[in-house]
Design a protein around this motif. Structure first.
Motif, short mmCIF file in Angstrom:
data_model
loop_
_atom_site.label_atom_id
_atom_site.label_comp_id
_atom_site.label_asym_id
_atom_site.label_seq_id
_atom_site.Cartn_x
_atom_site.Cartn_y
_atom_site.Cartn_z
N LYS A 167 0.83 -1.21 0.00
CA LYS A 167 0.00 0.00 0.00
C LYS A 167 0.87 1.26 0.00
O LYS A 167 0.59 2.22 -0.73
N LYS A 197 -4.97 7.81 2.71
CA LYS A 197 -4.36 7.50 1.42
C LYS A 197 -3.98 6.03 1.32
O LYS A 197 -4.00 5.45 0.23
N LEU A 198 -3.65 5.43 2.45
CA LEU A 198 -3.27 4.03 2.47
C LEU A 198 -4.48 3.10 2.54
O LEU A 198 -4.32 1.88 2.59
N GLN A 243 2.48 1.66 -3.45
CA GLN A 243 1.56 2.16 -4.48
C GLN A 243 1.33 3.66 -4.37
O GLN A 243 1.11 4.34 -5.37
N GLN A 244 1.38 4.17 -3.14
CA GLN A 244 1.10 5.59 -2.92
C GLN A 244 2.35 6.45 -2.83
O GLN A 244 2.24 7.68 -2.74
N HIS A 294 2.74 9.61 -4.72
CA HIS A 294 1.69 10.61 -4.52
C HIS A 294 1.73 11.24 -3.12
O HIS A 294 0.86 12.04 -2.78
N LEU A 295 2.73 10.87 -2.33
CA LEU A 295 2.82 11.40 -0.97
C LEU A 295 3.47 12.78 -0.98
O LEU A 295 4.41 13.04 -1.74
#
Length: 278
Positions: free
Chosen positions: A6, A57-58, A9-10, A13-14
């Motif tokens: 997770k 977000k996660l 994948q993010q 975008h953090l």
């Protein structure tokens, strides 16, 4: 999906502050798992809302749910900041071997919680299908890179063991083409050349494969294939290469199975050549 996946994948975008929080979670999971969102935010030096935003977000509804997942996945397996010094200080000389064996056994027993058989098969298939394989390992990962280079050459593959010298790396990377495969390693922190290698592979159309510990979740740019698993079974133990070496050996065995007849013929031919040269 694991928490590592997770975060991975993010990762792109953090925000900078969210990334700092994620890094703290990975490096000190006990702190994040035993406290509140406010506690974690205060330690990192960001607003509590940032911690809540990261959790959402996660894919978690609340920090409590995130904390539960963190406890389940990391606490038994993650190594905090106290590494080799604490290990040798607290381990009596007569129990070093047994303690280390127990620690590594714990990590190995959970490896399939993080890396699936399909991931191993995919990595092996890509490497066996690639016209050329580029392998890069820096620091303690160099021994893994050398092992993989030797094993895949025994399968008759065209393998390039990449030098740590920046100019040499650039010259070797120049030869990457579509369909090739890049294998590299990233533990604790990615090697200095990591971003440039992944970017070059992407531009060339070569598949990128990274073997990593928990820190692989925050790798940027993200590789095409990430095989990430904790390297230690004891929160107070220093990290060894037992887990990533097991992953490497699994890829080697799977690679042999993908082209069994060809692999056996190459190994037989190698045996004859060894006799000739000796």
């Amino acid at each position: 999906m694991s928490l590592i996946e997770k975060i991975s994948q993010q990762a792109a975008h953090l925000t900078p502050n969210e990334r700092r929080l994620a890094e703290t979670v990975i490096e000190s999971p006990t702190t994040a798992a035993l406290g509140t969102a406010s506690d974690l935010a205060r330690i990192v030096g960001v607003h509590e809302a940032t911690a809540s935003r990261l959790v959402r977000k996660l894919g978690f509804d609340s920090y409590a749910a995130f904390r539960d997942a963190l406890r389940e996945e990391f606490i038994a397996t993650r190594d905090p900041a106290t590494r080799f010094e604490k290990t040798i200080a607290e381990t009596p000389a007569g129990t070093i071997l047994g303690s280390l064996a127990q620690t590594e056994a714990q990590a190995l027993s959970r490896i399939e919680d993080f890396i699936t058989a399909d991931q191993i098969a995919d990595a092996a298939g890509l490497m066996m299908a690639a016209p050329r394989i580029f392998i890069y390992g820096y620091g303690n990962a160099e021994v893994l890179a050398l092992m993989m280079t030797k094993r895949f050459r025994r399968f008759g593959k065209d393998v390039h063991h990449m030098t740590p010298d920046p100019r040499g790396l650039a010259e070797q990377a120049l030869g990457m083409q579509a369909g090739d495969a890049l294998l590299t390693f990233a533990f604790r922190r990615p090697p200095r050349a990591y971003a440039a290698l992944i970017q070059t592979a992407h531009e060339a159309g070569a598949a990128s494969i990274v073997i990593s510990g928990n820190s692989g979740a925050l790798l940027s740019p993200r590789p095409d294939h990430l095989l990430a698993a904790p390297r230690s079974g004891d929160p107070d133990a220093f990290q060894t290469l037992t887990v990533p070496m097991t992953v490497c050996n699994a890829i080697i065995i799977a690679a042999g199975q993908t082209a069994k007849d060809t692999s056996l013929k190459k190994l037989e031919r190698l045996g004859h050549l060894i006799e000739r040269f000796e």
